[in-house]
Structures are given as C-alpha cells and as structure tokens.
Design a protein around this motif. Sequence first.
Motif, PDB file in Angstrom:
ATOM      1  N   LYS A 176       0.835  -1.214   0.000  1.00  0.00           N
ATOM      2  CA  LYS A 176       0.000   0.000   0.000  1.00  0.00           C
ATOM      3  C   LYS A 176       0.864   1.257   0.000  1.00  0.00           C
ATOM      4  CE  LYS A 176      -4.038  -2.045   2.289  1.00  0.00           C
ATOM      5  NZ  LYS A 176      -4.867  -2.068   3.508  1.00  0.00           N
ATOM      6  N   LYS A 177       1.931   1.221   0.780  1.00  0.00           N
ATOM      7  CA  LYS A 177       2.832   2.374   0.859  1.00  0.00           C
ATOM      8  C   LYS A 177       3.431   2.703  -0.500  1.00  0.00           C
ATOM      9  CE  LYS A 177       7.159   3.909   3.007  1.00  0.00           C
ATOM     10  NZ  LYS A 177       8.270   3.528   3.945  1.00  0.00           N
ATOM     11  N   HIS A 178       3.722   1.676  -1.278  1.00  0.00           N
ATOM     12  CA  HIS A 178       4.364   1.873  -2.579  1.00  0.00           C
ATOM     13  C   HIS A 178       3.374   1.846  -3.736  1.00  0.00           C
ATOM     14  CE1 HIS A 178       8.456   1.861  -0.989  1.00  0.00           C
ATOM     15  NE2 HIS A 178       8.028   0.947  -0.147  1.00  0.00           N
ATOM     16  N   ASN A 179       2.088   1.973  -3.398  1.00  0.00           N
ATOM     17  CA  ASN A 179       1.037   2.159  -4.420  1.00  0.00           C
ATOM     18  C   ASN A 179       0.983   1.048  -5.463  1.00  0.00           C
ATOM     19  OD1 ASN A 179       0.267   4.774  -3.339  1.00  0.00           O
ATOM     20  ND2 ASN A 179       2.156   5.560  -4.251  1.00  0.00           N
ATOM     21  N   VAL A 180       0.979  -0.195  -4.989  1.00  0.00           N
ATOM     22  CA  VAL A 180       0.828  -1.310  -5.916  1.00  0.00           C
ATOM     23  C   VAL A 180      -0.532  -1.192  -6.608  1.00  0.00           C
ATOM     24  CG1 VAL A 180      -0.223  -2.870  -4.228  1.00  0.00           C
ATOM     25  CG2 VAL A 180       1.060  -3.806  -6.153  1.00  0.00           C
ATOM     26  N   CYS A 181      -0.622  -1.671  -7.842  1.00  0.00           N
ATOM     27  CA  CYS A 181      -1.885  -1.591  -8.572  1.00  0.00           C
ATOM     28  C   CYS A 181      -2.919  -2.511  -7.930  1.00  0.00           C
ATOM     29  CB  CYS A 181      -1.681  -1.960 -10.039  1.00  0.00           C
ATOM     30  SG  CYS A 181      -1.238  -3.687 -10.318  1.00  0.00           S
ATOM     31  N   ALA A 182      -4.188  -2.237  -8.177  1.00  0.00           N
ATOM     32  CA  ALA A 182      -5.272  -2.995  -7.551  1.00  0.00           C
ATOM     33  C   ALA A 182      -5.221  -4.477  -7.910  1.00  0.00           C
ATOM     34  CB  ALA A 182      -6.617  -2.393  -7.961  1.00  0.00           C
ATOM     35  N   VAL A 234      12.795  -3.456  -7.010  1.00  0.00           N
ATOM     36  CA  VAL A 234      13.261  -2.072  -7.017  1.00  0.00           C
ATOM     37  C   VAL A 234      12.713  -1.297  -5.817  1.00  0.00           C
ATOM     38  CG1 VAL A 234      13.132   0.110  -8.274  1.00  0.00           C
ATOM     39  CG2 VAL A 234      13.665  -1.997  -9.486  1.00  0.00           C
ATOM     40  N   GLU A 235      11.471  -1.546  -5.469  1.00  0.00           N
ATOM     41  CA  GLU A 235      10.887  -0.842  -4.321  1.00  0.00           C
ATOM     42  C   GLU A 235      11.555  -1.247  -3.010  1.00  0.00           C
ATOM     43  OE1 GLU A 235       9.004   1.616  -4.359  1.00  0.00           O
ATOM     44  OE2 GLU A 235       8.124   1.615  -6.355  1.00  0.00           O
ATOM     45  N   LEU A 236      12.139  -2.429  -2.971  1.00  0.00           N
ATOM     46  CA  LEU A 236      12.849  -2.883  -1.775  1.00  0.00           C
ATOM     47  C   LEU A 236      14.279  -2.348  -1.703  1.00  0.00           C
ATOM     48  CD1 LEU A 236      11.681  -6.605  -1.799  1.00  0.00           C
ATOM     49  CD2 LEU A 236      11.155  -4.950  -0.006  1.00  0.00           C
ATOM     50  N   MET A 237      14.773  -1.804  -2.817  1.00  0.00           N
ATOM     51  CA  MET A 237      16.170  -1.372  -2.894  1.00  0.00           C
ATOM     52  C   MET A 237      16.398   0.030  -2.352  1.00  0.00           C
ATOM     53  SD  MET A 237      17.243  -2.694  -6.703  1.00  0.00           S
ATOM     54  CE  MET A 237      17.265  -4.436  -7.125  1.00  0.00           C
ATOM     55  N   THR A 238      17.628   0.266  -1.918  1.00  0.00           N
ATOM     56  CA  THR A 238      18.064   1.621  -1.617  1.00  0.00           C
ATOM     57  C   THR A 238      18.310   2.333  -2.947  1.00  0.00           C
ATOM     58  OG1 THR A 238      20.413   1.033  -1.641  1.00  0.00           O
ATOM     59  CG2 THR A 238      19.246   0.796   0.465  1.00  0.00           C
ATOM     60  N   HIS A 239      18.513   3.644  -2.884  1.00  0.00           N
ATOM     61  CA  HIS A 239      18.783   4.398  -4.115  1.00  0.00           C
ATOM     62  C   HIS A 239      20.044   3.894  -4.799  1.00  0.00           C
ATOM     63  CE1 HIS A 239      19.921   8.393  -6.205  1.00  0.00           C
ATOM     64  NE2 HIS A 239      19.097   7.717  -6.973  1.00  0.00           N
ATOM     65  N   LYS A 240      21.087   3.638  -4.045  1.00  0.00           N
ATOM     66  CA  LYS A 240      22.327   3.145  -4.634  1.00  0.00           C
ATOM     67  C   LYS A 240      22.108   1.804  -5.311  1.00  0.00           C
ATOM     68  CE  LYS A 240      27.120   1.892  -3.664  1.00  0.00           C
ATOM     69  NZ  LYS A 240      28.221   1.849  -2.649  1.00  0.00           N
ATOM     70  N   GLN A 241      21.348   0.923  -4.675  1.00  0.00           N
ATOM     71  CA  GLN A 241      21.065  -0.375  -5.264  1.00  0.00           C
ATOM     72  C   GLN A 241      20.265  -0.233  -6.558  1.00  0.00           C
ATOM     73  OE1 GLN A 241      19.158  -2.132  -1.872  1.00  0.00           O
ATOM     74  NE2 GLN A 241      20.999  -3.246  -1.239  1.00  0.00           N
ATOM     75  N   GLN A 242      19.338   0.724  -6.577  1.00  0.00           N
ATOM     76  CA  GLN A 242      18.556   0.972  -7.787  1.00  0.00           C
ATOM     77  C   GLN A 242      19.455   1.388  -8.946  1.00  0.00           C
ATOM     78  OE1 GLN A 242      15.864   3.919  -6.317  1.00  0.00           O
ATOM     79  NE2 GLN A 242      14.444   2.441  -5.432  1.00  0.00           N
ATOM     80  N   ILE A 243      20.410   2.254  -8.658  1.00  0.00           N
ATOM     81  CA  ILE A 243      21.335   2.697  -9.703  1.00  0.00           C
ATOM     82  C   ILE A 243      22.155   1.521 -10.225  1.00  0.00           C
ATOM     83  CG2 ILE A 243      23.320   4.168 -10.249  1.00  0.00           C
ATOM     84  CD1 ILE A 243      22.330   6.034  -7.987  1.00  0.00           C
ATOM     85  N   MET A 244      22.709   0.725  -9.317  1.00  0.00           N
ATOM     86  CA  MET A 244      23.532  -0.393  -9.727  1.00  0.00           C
ATOM     87  C   MET A 244      22.713  -1.435 -10.494  1.00  0.00           C
ATOM     88  SD  MET A 244      26.318   0.814  -8.876  1.00  0.00           S
ATOM     89  CE  MET A 244      27.278  -0.529  -9.579  1.00  0.00           C
ATOM     90  N   TRP A 277       6.203  -7.296 -12.604  1.00  0.00           N
ATOM     91  CA  TRP A 277       5.847  -7.035 -11.205  1.00  0.00           C
ATOM     92  C   TRP A 277       6.980  -7.450 -10.277  1.00  0.00           C
ATOM     93  CZ3 TRP A 277       2.306  -9.620  -7.198  1.00  0.00           C
ATOM     94  CH2 TRP A 277       1.927  -8.682  -6.228  1.00  0.00           C
ATOM     95  N   MET A 278       7.675  -8.529 -10.623  1.00  0.00           N
ATOM     96  CA  MET A 278       8.815  -8.957  -9.830  1.00  0.00           C
ATOM     97  C   MET A 278       9.869  -7.856  -9.780  1.00  0.00           C
ATOM     98  SD  MET A 278      10.315 -11.217  -7.990  1.00  0.00           S
ATOM     99  CE  MET A 278      11.882 -11.941  -7.519  1.00  0.00           C
ATOM    100  N   ILE A 279      10.149  -7.258 -10.915  1.00  0.00           N
ATOM    101  CA  ILE A 279      11.124  -6.177 -10.956  1.00  0.00           C
ATOM    102  C   ILE A 279      10.646  -4.995 -10.123  1.00  0.00           C
ATOM    103  CG2 ILE A 279      12.357  -4.550 -12.454  1.00  0.00           C
ATOM    104  CD1 ILE A 279      13.220  -7.504 -12.666  1.00  0.00           C
ATOM    105  N   TRP A 280       9.360  -4.691 -10.214  1.00  0.00           N
ATOM    106  CA  TRP A 280       8.799  -3.582  -9.416  1.00  0.00           C
ATOM    107  C   TRP A 280       9.029  -3.824  -7.936  1.00  0.00           C
ATOM    108  CZ3 TRP A 280       5.097  -3.297  -5.588  1.00  0.00           C
ATOM    109  CH2 TRP A 280       4.660  -2.018  -5.250  1.00  0.00           C
ATOM    110  N   VAL A 281       8.734  -5.043  -7.475  1.00  0.00           N
ATOM    111  CA  VAL A 281       8.918  -5.376  -6.063  1.00  0.00           C
ATOM    112  C   VAL A 281      10.383  -5.241  -5.666  1.00  0.00           C
ATOM    113  CG1 VAL A 281       8.804  -7.220  -4.342  1.00  0.00           C
ATOM    114  CG2 VAL A 281       6.901  -6.888  -5.927  1.00  0.00           C
TER     115      VAL A 281
END
Length: 202
Positions: free
Chosen positions: A12-18, A53-63, A47-51
Amino acid sequence: MTEIKITKEFLKKHNVCADGYKWWLMNCEGLSDKEQLKKIAKQNFKWMIWVLVELMTHKQQIMFAVFIAMLVLPDFEKEHPADKRPRNAIEAAKKYAENPTEENRVAASEAAASAASAAYSAVSAVTSVTSAASAASIAASEAYFAISAASAAADAAAYSADAASIAVNVAVDAAYAAAYAARKELQEKIINYGLTLLKEED
C-alpha cells in the motif's frame, strides 16, 4: 544486510496496482518473503522487478539499472561502435553511485541527456528500415533499448524520486529487446542480480 519485508503495508505504501494487490492477497499472504518472491517471479516478470526495485536503496537501484544497461549495451555498440554516449552514461551513473556528489549527479544527468539523444537516433533508424530488412530492424530495436537503458541508469543516479520507476522500465525493455529464445535467460539474470543486491550490505 537489507531486510526484505513484503506485507500489506509495504504494498500500500508503494502504491501497488489494484490487480497486483488482489493477486498478492490470494497467492502470497502469509508466506515467507522467499516464497513470495518465487511466486511473483513465476507469475509476472514486470511485477517482480517492481517489487525488487521498491525494496532497494537508491544506490542499489542505480547499480541495478547499470547492470541491465550493461547486458544490452553490446547490441548498441555492435551497430554503432563509434558512439560512446551510452557507455559514458553508464560510467557516469556508476561514478555517482560510488561517490554521490553534486558534481557527479550533474554529470550523470548530462550523460543521460546525451544517451537519450542516441536513443532518438536509434528510433529513427528503426523507422527507416524497410520491412524486407527485418534482421536489421531487430538489431536497431535492440540498440535502442540498449541506449535507453544507459540513459535510464544515469537518470536513476541523477533523480532519486524517479529511480524506482526508471529501473522497472529499464528491466522490462531489456528483457523484451532480447530474442524470444534468450528472453527467459535474460530475465533470470536480471532477477538474480536484483536479489543479490538486496542481500548485500548497504
């Protein structure tokens, strides 16, 4: 170590689709995070990628974005060996991830814009190829995804707020740029690297 927690509150915090939320309630609620990730990966790559990325820190997202860009960069450089804009964008993103100064952020942003220009050129190449030259058209399309990935990697470095959505799009583009037979292998590489990043220390 980064703690992985996929819960109702997280989604809910990361606005997953319905639809995604409904599927999670029916298939994943009550399972361990490891079991959830296995089910999600089997159900829907995007959706797996979305999950992840949302779990990653900013640095992890960049890498993560850099890793994906490097997977498809050879497609672009094979077609345009003299054009170093995508590679420069990737290097700028890596430099910012390792040393997040304002100077490096600006450099990453400028490199992203330059790579985006290369992307536009690649799109023009795709549209100008005749239907008779389908192999060339496919190669040009893969080149476009390669430099789009490079641009997104640098964008992820420059703009923290958009990094998650950028990395998701990069991952999907990279996977679908691959030939059908190689797509599953590429998707597995992307997912496995994302999981590895989450296990590393911040």
